[in-house]
Design an enzyme around this catalytic site. Structure first.
Site, PDB file in Angstrom:
ATOM      1  N   GLY A 112     -37.847  36.247   6.249  1.00 17.92           N
ATOM      2  CA  GLY A 112     -39.178  36.822   6.152  1.00 17.92           C
ATOM      3  C   GLY A 112     -39.940  36.466   4.896  1.00 17.92           C
ATOM      4  O   GLY A 112     -41.020  37.003   4.648  1.00 17.92           O
ATOM      5  N   GLY A 114     -41.086  33.455   4.138  1.00 14.37           N
ATOM      6  CA  GLY A 114     -41.901  32.259   4.308  1.00 14.37           C
ATOM      7  C   GLY A 114     -41.224  31.009   3.797  1.00 14.37           C
ATOM      8  O   GLY A 114     -41.879  30.017   3.488  1.00 14.37           O
ATOM      9  N   SER A 117     -36.412  30.345   7.027  1.00 11.52           N
ATOM     10  CA  SER A 117     -35.047  30.708   7.408  1.00 11.52           C
ATOM     11  C   SER A 117     -34.789  30.440   8.886  1.00 11.52           C
ATOM     12  O   SER A 117     -33.685  30.015   9.268  1.00 11.52           O
ATOM     13  CB  SER A 117     -34.774  32.178   7.078  1.00 11.52           C
ATOM     14  OG  SER A 117     -35.676  33.031   7.762  1.00 11.52           O
ATOM     15  N   ASP A 168     -41.529  22.378   8.997  1.00 11.07           N
ATOM     16  CA  ASP A 168     -40.316  23.035   8.526  1.00 11.07           C
ATOM     17  C   ASP A 168     -39.049  22.369   9.046  1.00 11.07           C
ATOM     18  O   ASP A 168     -38.075  22.200   8.305  1.00 11.07           O
ATOM     19  CB  ASP A 168     -40.334  24.511   8.923  1.00 11.07           C
ATOM     20  CG  ASP A 168     -41.487  25.263   8.278  1.00 11.07           C
ATOM     21  OD1 ASP A 168     -42.003  24.788   7.255  1.00 11.07           O
ATOM     22  OD2 ASP A 168     -41.874  26.318   8.809  1.00 11.07           O
TER      23      ASP A 168
END
Length: 378
Positions: A112, A114, A117, A168
């Protein structure tokens, strides 16, 4: 799995995006680096075609999901946290890598915050399932890292139902130590750009605001849909095709609600290019103003900041940071600040004090050092 040794352990890192926010799903440019924090997946094959998933939390208590038949995995069939690894199993089944498995997941990427994860989890799961199928990345005949990143994106978009871009996944799989990854999302072209902050006497200070961040629950979908609509109205494949010189003309042809989105994306792509030029010239300290300009754009035009992120950025800059910005999708999560090493402690203390003055929970602080990408550990 607790009664049997795993066949192997694979892990993938979280990431910090130095600059280039909300540009990936607009076919633009991004500049992330991998963090030392990782999600690890211990795995062994099952002969019955079932997928069983367990996580090990901070308290040592496992959460379990499944077992479910791999051949029965379909979007919507698995929900909650387990949808992320299950979605990877679903994609790999369609790519010809279908096998039952026991997976046990553990890691230290802050959830959580950012820092990606969820993508670290998915990338590590992909490597584990490929490994069980006898395929390790970077071996002859194995899927390329960029190809696996696209698979992970597909699992999140189509199985989990969150319309993320490619930033990501690619960062987690493709970053290398001591470098930032300059990625052209459209072409897939990558350049590993040296990023030695210590040599410049600088640190990248990460400020985890504790304001929980979730793409699935935020205004991310709305922003992305707005960008796609703007590109359609402008007659271009993506906002990446609008250059700075043509920005004013493009904006003049759009409704008011879409203009700020386009202004941010076009300017942010240009900022990424300028930061890369400075890094190539070994002028890291001069990137600070561009980081701060990125935050202002994300705050005012893209409107994805929040009180905690703004407090973190403003306090860091007031305390002597060369530049600071939110990192990640926004609506919470983390900020980064480029700070002189010998002032890192003082700047961090002043950021914590600024949160206390606003009666906000104390932020988490750590220094980000570019680390290796995903791979097999055992």
């Amino acid at each position: 799995m607790h009664r049997h040794a795993p066949a192997g352990v694979w892990s993938a890192p979280g990431r910090v995006n130095l600059i280039g926010e909300h540009t990936d799903y607009n076919d633009g440019f991004v500049l992330p680096f991998a963090l030392p924090f990782r999600i690890a997946v211990a795995a062994r094959a099952r002969a019955d075609g079932l997928l069983s998933i367990a996580t090990v939390g901070d308290d040592g208590r496992p959460q379990r999901a499944g077992p479910v038949p791999v051949d029965a995995l379909e979007p919507g069939g698995v929900t909650g946290w387990a949808a992320y690894p299950a979605g990877v199993g679903w994609v790999l089944r369609h790519e010809g890598f279908s096998s039952g498995a026991d997976l046990v997941i553990a890691g230290d990427v802050p959830a959580g915050a950012g820092l990606s994860s969820s993508h670290a989890l998915q990338c590590a799961t992909a490597l584990a399932l490929l490994g069980l199928a006898g395929t390790e990345l970077d071996e002859p005949g194995a899927p390329g890292r960029a190809e696996v990143a696209a698979w992970v994106q597909r699992s999140e978009n189509d199985f989990v139902g969150v319309p993320t871009g490619l930033l990501d996944q690619t960062a987690s799989l493709c970053c290398v130590e001591a470098h930032v990854l300059f990625l052209d999302v459209r072409s897939g072209e990558m350049e590993q750009v040296p990023f030695d902050t210590a040599e410049a006497g600088l640190d990248v200070l990460v400020i985890d605001t504790r304001a929980r961040h979730s793409h699935g629950e935020s205004g991310y979908r709305e922003r992305r849909a707005g960008c796609e609509r703007a590109a359609e109205l402008l007659g271009v494949p993506a906002l990446r095709d609008i250059e700075s010189a043509g920005l004013d003309d493009a904006i003049s042809r759009l409704p008011d609600n879409l203009r700020p989105l386009v202004r941010h994306v076009v300017a942010e792509n240009e900022r990424v290019r300028r930061v890369v030029e400075l890094l190539r010239a070994d002028r890291i300290a001069e990137t600070g103003d561009l980081l701060s300009a990125s935050h202002a754009s994300l705050r005012d035009d893209y409107r994805v900041s929040c009180l905690e992120l703004d407090v973190a950025v403003e306090a860091a800059r007031a305390a002597g940071a060369l530049g600071a910005r939110m990192t990640g999708g926004g609506f919470g999560g983390s900020a980064i600040a480029l700070v002189p090493q010998d002032e890192r402690g003082t700047i961090g203390d002043k950021v914590v004090a600024a949160f206390a003055e606003r009666s906000l929970p104390a932020p988490g602080l750590f220094t980000a050092v570019p680390a290796r990408g995903a791979g097999r550990d055992i």
